[in-house]
Design a protein around this motif. Sequence first.
Motif, short mmCIF file in Angstrom:
data_model
loop_
_atom_site.label_atom_id
_atom_site.label_comp_id
_atom_site.label_asym_id
_atom_site.label_seq_id
_atom_site.Cartn_x
_atom_site.Cartn_y
_atom_site.Cartn_z
N GLY A 20 0.77 -1.23 0.00
CA GLY A 20 0.00 0.00 0.00
C GLY A 20 0.80 1.28 0.00
O GLY A 20 0.22 2.37 0.07
N LYS A 21 2.13 1.18 -0.08
CA LYS A 21 2.97 2.37 -0.06
C LYS A 21 3.97 2.32 -1.21
O LYS A 21 4.27 1.26 -1.76
N TYR A 22 4.52 3.48 -1.55
CA TYR A 22 5.58 3.58 -2.55
C TYR A 22 6.89 3.88 -1.84
O TYR A 22 6.97 4.76 -0.97
N PHE A 23 7.94 3.16 -2.25
CA PHE A 23 9.27 3.32 -1.67
C PHE A 23 10.27 3.62 -2.78
O PHE A 23 10.14 3.11 -3.90
N PRO A 24 11.30 4.43 -2.51
CA PRO A 24 12.33 4.70 -3.53
C PRO A 24 13.12 3.43 -3.85
O PRO A 24 13.49 2.67 -2.95
N LEU A 25 13.36 3.20 -5.13
CA LEU A 25 14.06 1.99 -5.56
C LEU A 25 15.55 2.05 -5.22
O LEU A 25 16.17 1.04 -4.90
N PHE A 26 16.11 3.23 -5.33
CA PHE A 26 17.53 3.42 -5.02
C PHE A 26 17.65 4.24 -3.74
O PHE A 26 16.81 5.11 -3.48
N PRO A 27 18.65 3.98 -2.90
CA PRO A 27 19.80 3.08 -3.11
C PRO A 27 19.57 1.63 -2.66
O PRO A 27 20.50 0.83 -2.68
N GLU A 28 18.34 1.29 -2.24
CA GLU A 28 18.10 -0.06 -1.73
C GLU A 28 18.48 -1.14 -2.74
O GLU A 28 19.13 -2.13 -2.38
N LEU A 29 18.09 -0.94 -4.01
CA LEU A 29 18.37 -1.96 -5.01
C LEU A 29 19.87 -2.16 -5.19
O LEU A 29 20.34 -3.29 -5.32
N MET A 30 20.65 -1.07 -5.19
CA MET A 30 22.09 -1.19 -5.37
C MET A 30 22.75 -1.88 -4.17
O MET A 30 23.72 -2.64 -4.34
N GLU A 31 22.24 -1.62 -2.98
CA GLU A 31 22.79 -2.29 -1.79
C GLU A 31 22.54 -3.79 -1.85
O GLU A 31 23.44 -4.60 -1.56
N LEU A 32 21.33 -4.18 -2.24
CA LEU A 32 21.02 -5.60 -2.37
C LEU A 32 21.81 -6.23 -3.51
O LEU A 32 22.27 -7.38 -3.40
N PHE A 33 21.97 -5.49 -4.60
CA PHE A 33 22.75 -5.98 -5.74
C PHE A 33 24.20 -6.24 -5.32
O PHE A 33 24.77 -7.29 -5.65
N SER A 34 24.79 -5.31 -4.59
CA SER A 34 26.18 -5.47 -4.15
C SER A 34 26.34 -6.69 -3.25
O SER A 34 27.29 -7.47 -3.39
#
Length: 249
Positions: A20-34
């Motif tokens: 039900g909420k919107y969250f910023p994709l970055f930097p979370e995606l880059m942290e998980l990718f690393s």
Amino acid sequence: MWNTIRLIFTGGALEYYHRGKYFPLFPELMELFSKSMMYLLLGLALGLVVAVLTTMLIMSLSNKFRAFPKMVLFVLESLPDIFIILVLQLLIVWIYKNTNVLLFSITSTMDSDPWLLPVLVLSILPGIYVTKYLLLAFEFEEEQPYVKLALSKGLSKWRILFIHMFRNSVLTLFNHFKSIFTFALANLLMLEIIFDIDGFMTFIYEHSVLNPEILTISLFLVFVPFFILFTIIQWMLEAKFLKGGVRVD
């Protein structure tokens, strides 16, 4: 598809929808990718080192005694990935129950993620495949005239294996290693789920259905840099090993 293209090429706000909420994709995606790529690269590196050493040991044996290690490799290659992971986890639990010694952490906690056991598990099947392909390449090289020439010159078998035969098998190994990388990447999702690791692959799995742009961006993140890396390495290897042909010196 149009929304994904617009977001990528117009610099739109990259967000994902969750509960039900919107969250910023970055930097979370880059942290998980690393974090996930660190698991992947460590597993591949460990598997590669162990595979090279194992191949050298097998090749030092006579043809008669190579049959048994080849059979063991065939059996291990036939086992499903999930079976290997679960057996190792159960083995760690069994040792802990009987000795009160926890060899490895087998799941994530609030404070940390397991590292040693996931990397070890991720290295097993790539290591088996690298050993398999290296053995085929080495046995092909073993029949070449330059090996017999080197032996007649009095060069030791270990020197021929480590320097000449390995050097002439590197390009063949690299061509197979690209498919092994893709195979290990596919195993990474299962590894993260079983070890309860909050990683890049599980993030795609959980959120890309409602947020298709996540899948597109993630594919770019994985395949573009590694495609460039593999292409550069292949150019370097071909320039080094194909330009002058094989040598024994």
